[in-house]
Design a protein around this motif. Structure first.
Motif, PDB file in Angstrom:
ATOM      1  N   ARG A  27       0.027   4.439 -17.036  1.00  0.00           N
ATOM      2  CA  ARG A  27       1.317   3.944 -17.512  1.00  0.00           C
ATOM      3  C   ARG A  27       1.766   4.753 -18.713  1.00  0.00           C
ATOM      4  O   ARG A  27       0.998   4.983 -19.651  1.00  0.00           O
ATOM      5  N   HIS A  29       3.552   5.516 -22.183  1.00  0.00           N
ATOM      6  CA  HIS A  29       3.904   4.831 -23.422  1.00  0.00           C
ATOM      7  C   HIS A  29       4.771   5.782 -24.245  1.00  0.00           C
ATOM      8  O   HIS A  29       4.319   6.877 -24.613  1.00  0.00           O
ATOM      9  N   ASP A  57      -5.709  -0.664 -20.677  1.00  0.00           N
ATOM     10  CA  ASP A  57      -4.424  -0.917 -21.332  1.00  0.00           C
ATOM     11  C   ASP A  57      -4.380  -2.374 -21.789  1.00  0.00           C
ATOM     12  O   ASP A  57      -4.116  -3.290 -21.012  1.00  0.00           O
ATOM     13  N   ALA A  59      -2.287  -3.905 -23.712  1.00  0.00           N
ATOM     14  CA  ALA A  59      -0.952  -4.518 -23.691  1.00  0.00           C
ATOM     15  C   ALA A  59      -0.649  -5.117 -22.324  1.00  0.00           C
ATOM     16  O   ALA A  59      -0.116  -6.220 -22.205  1.00  0.00           O
ATOM     17  N   ARG A  60      -1.054  -4.382 -21.276  1.00  0.00           N
ATOM     18  CA  ARG A  60      -0.789  -4.884 -19.927  1.00  0.00           C
ATOM     19  C   ARG A  60      -1.632  -6.115 -19.635  1.00  0.00           C
ATOM     20  O   ARG A  60      -1.154  -7.090 -19.060  1.00  0.00           O
ATOM     21  N   SER A  63      -0.304  -9.299 -21.248  1.00  0.00           N
ATOM     22  CA  SER A  63       1.118  -9.550 -21.023  1.00  0.00           C
ATOM     23  C   SER A  63       1.384 -10.955 -20.503  1.00  0.00           C
ATOM     24  O   SER A  63       0.647 -11.493 -19.676  1.00  0.00           O
ATOM     25  N   GLU A 111       4.803  -6.879 -18.700  1.00  0.00           N
ATOM     26  CA  GLU A 111       4.489  -5.498 -19.057  1.00  0.00           C
ATOM     27  C   GLU A 111       4.576  -4.576 -17.851  1.00  0.00           C
ATOM     28  O   GLU A 111       4.679  -3.347 -18.012  1.00  0.00           O
ATOM     29  N   ASP A 112       4.581  -5.137 -16.647  1.00  0.00           N
ATOM     30  CA  ASP A 112       4.691  -4.322 -15.434  1.00  0.00           C
ATOM     31  C   ASP A 112       6.126  -4.220 -14.922  1.00  0.00           C
ATOM     32  O   ASP A 112       6.386  -3.524 -13.940  1.00  0.00           O
ATOM     33  N   ASP A 114       9.656  -2.831 -14.609  1.00  0.00           N
ATOM     34  CA  ASP A 114      10.135  -1.486 -14.906  1.00  0.00           C
ATOM     35  C   ASP A 114      11.538  -1.266 -14.335  1.00  0.00           C
ATOM     36  O   ASP A 114      12.188  -2.204 -13.841  1.00  0.00           O
ATOM     37  N   VAL A 155       6.845  -7.817 -25.186  1.00  0.00           N
ATOM     38  CA  VAL A 155       6.671  -6.652 -24.323  1.00  0.00           C
ATOM     39  C   VAL A 155       6.632  -5.418 -25.207  1.00  0.00           C
ATOM     40  O   VAL A 155       7.073  -5.446 -26.366  1.00  0.00           O
ATOM     41  N   SER A 156       6.133  -4.344 -24.665  1.00  0.00           N
ATOM     42  CA  SER A 156       6.017  -3.101 -25.435  1.00  0.00           C
ATOM     43  C   SER A 156       7.330  -2.325 -25.436  1.00  0.00           C
ATOM     44  O   SER A 156       8.234  -2.587 -24.632  1.00  0.00           O
ATOM     45  N   VAL A 159       8.240  -0.809 -22.022  1.00  0.00           N
ATOM     46  CA  VAL A 159       8.994  -1.628 -21.068  1.00  0.00           C
ATOM     47  C   VAL A 159      10.479  -1.590 -21.404  1.00  0.00           C
ATOM     48  O   VAL A 159      11.335  -1.429 -20.529  1.00  0.00           O
TER      49      VAL A 159
END
Length: 380
Positions: A27, A29, A57, A59-60, A63, A111-112, A114, A155-156, A159
């Motif tokens: 992924r 970043h 990851d 963060a994922r 999430s 986080e997934d 997109d 979320v990051s 994302v």
């Protein structure tokens, strides 16, 4: 033989955006503008977290789901977008926008989510028959949702970057249904409905056609909001479309509008000028019937003021009775704008209708108001 070590994920340039990027566990970043000290510091931070988590990851894995994110945002929206202590219509618009998002991705980790997922949501909107403008407006609300989520660290930034990369649908290029442009109402069609509506609705139609005010502004008129100490009256709505921006709204009422309004002005400064309840009570008194006794199932109640739907429905029904194409109260504003623009120019129409850029200086705004006063003194 010496033991081979895994190569660290590299800091590199994402050419399309000019951002620095690092790929962790498949992924991307995004770290900020490439080559800057801030982006390199961000690279060190996310890489350290990645390594300390066993090259996973974090963060994922941590999430929240999209469904959980939507619930959190709605709680925020219902407390933030309020008027007089109640959620505004904007909250309902948000709920309309996120409905297909919840249906398709409620259980997906936020986080997934997109760009491809957002495009799928948009396709669902289009398949449901939404126009290009409506679909774009709803996707914009979803982008705002994810901006809030990134600010709240739900979320990051990656994302958010993905979501923001989705461009709006373009007119004539994406094969999406277009809405018909709003046209002015022909004068003869305005006149045709007046004899098929109640006197307060007829007065609202006439005042709106003269002044170009919004339907909500004419429905909410109160005596206490109108300064009547000059040749041209000044109406300052207590609530209007752009009041959250701190932008004032003044509607100028010339002699013609004043003549229509005078019979509806009451002593109570907080009473609505056009009140279905007060009109119904006046009719009962005039007929000598007093209170009407009806079976509970058919007893009709009246509100203190007209609502958006009741005003529009009254006009639609009158159009049917008059045998003309249906039109709505918003088109009266377009009629006034067209008439003023033809006679006095574009800037004059902007002045009267209150289409001021929020960045306009105070001096320029005052010049707009003086121009609007002069015009409505002549035609309103």
């Amino acid at each position: 033989m010496p033991r081979l070590t895994k190569k660290l994920p590299s800091y590199r340039l994402h050419r399309a955006s000019g951002q620095a990027v690092v790929t962790l566990a498949g992924r991307d970043h995004y770290l900020g503008p490439h080559g800057t000290a801030a982006s390199k510091a961000e690279y060190d931070r996310v890489l350290a977290e990645y390594l300390s988590n066993g090259r996973r990851d974090a963060a994922r894995e941590a999430s929240v789901s999209v469904g959980e994110l939507l619930l959190a945002y709605l709680r925020y929206a219902e407390g933030h977008f309020t008027r007089d202590g109640k959620p505004t219509r904007h909250v309902d618009n948000i709920k309309d926008a996120i409905r297909p998002l919840r249906k398709l991705y409620s259980h997906t980790p936020a986080e997934d989510f997109d760009a491809a997922a957002l495009k799928s949501v948009r396709k669902a909107m289009i398949d449901a028959g939404l126009s290009r403008n409506t679909a774009n407006a709803r996707i914009k609300k979803i982008k705002t949702l994810f901006s809030w989520a990134a600010e709240e660290r739900l979320v990051s930034a990656t994302v958010l970057h993905e979501i923001r990369s989705v461009r709006s649908l373009q007119r004539g290029r994406d094969g999406v249904r277009e809405t018909a442009p709003v046209r002015p109402v022909p004068t003869e069609h305005v006149q045709a409905v007046l004899r098929f509506v109640s006197p307060p609705v007829a007065a609202m139609i006439q005042v709106q056609a003269l002044t170009g005010m919004r339907p909500g502004e004419v429905m909410a008129m109160r005596a206490g909001d109108i300064a009547r100490d000059g040749e041209v009256w000044l109406y300052r709505p207590r609530r209007h479309k752009t009041d959250y921006l701190g932008q004032g709204r003044v509607v100028f009422l010339g002699p013609k509008a004043q003549e229509i309004l005078v019979p509806w002005i009451v002593e109570d400064p907080d009473a609505y000028l056009f009140s279905p309840k007060r009109y119904a009570e006046a009719r009962r008194r005039a007929s000598g019937r007093g209170a009407i006794s009806r079976p509970r199932a058919v007893k009709r109640s009246f509100r203190e003021r007209y609502q958006k739907n009741s005003y529009a429905n009254a006009i639609t029904l009158a159009c049917q009775k008059a045998g003309i194409p249906a039109w709505g109260p918003n088109r009266l504003r377009h009629s006034a704008a067209t008439s003023i623009r033809q006679r006095f120019g574009l800037e004059a129409a902007q002045s009267v209708l209150g289409h001021m850029d929020v960045k306009t200086t105070q001096i320029y705004a005052e010049r707009h108001l003086e121009r609007a006063r002069d015009i409505m003194g002549e035609i309103g």
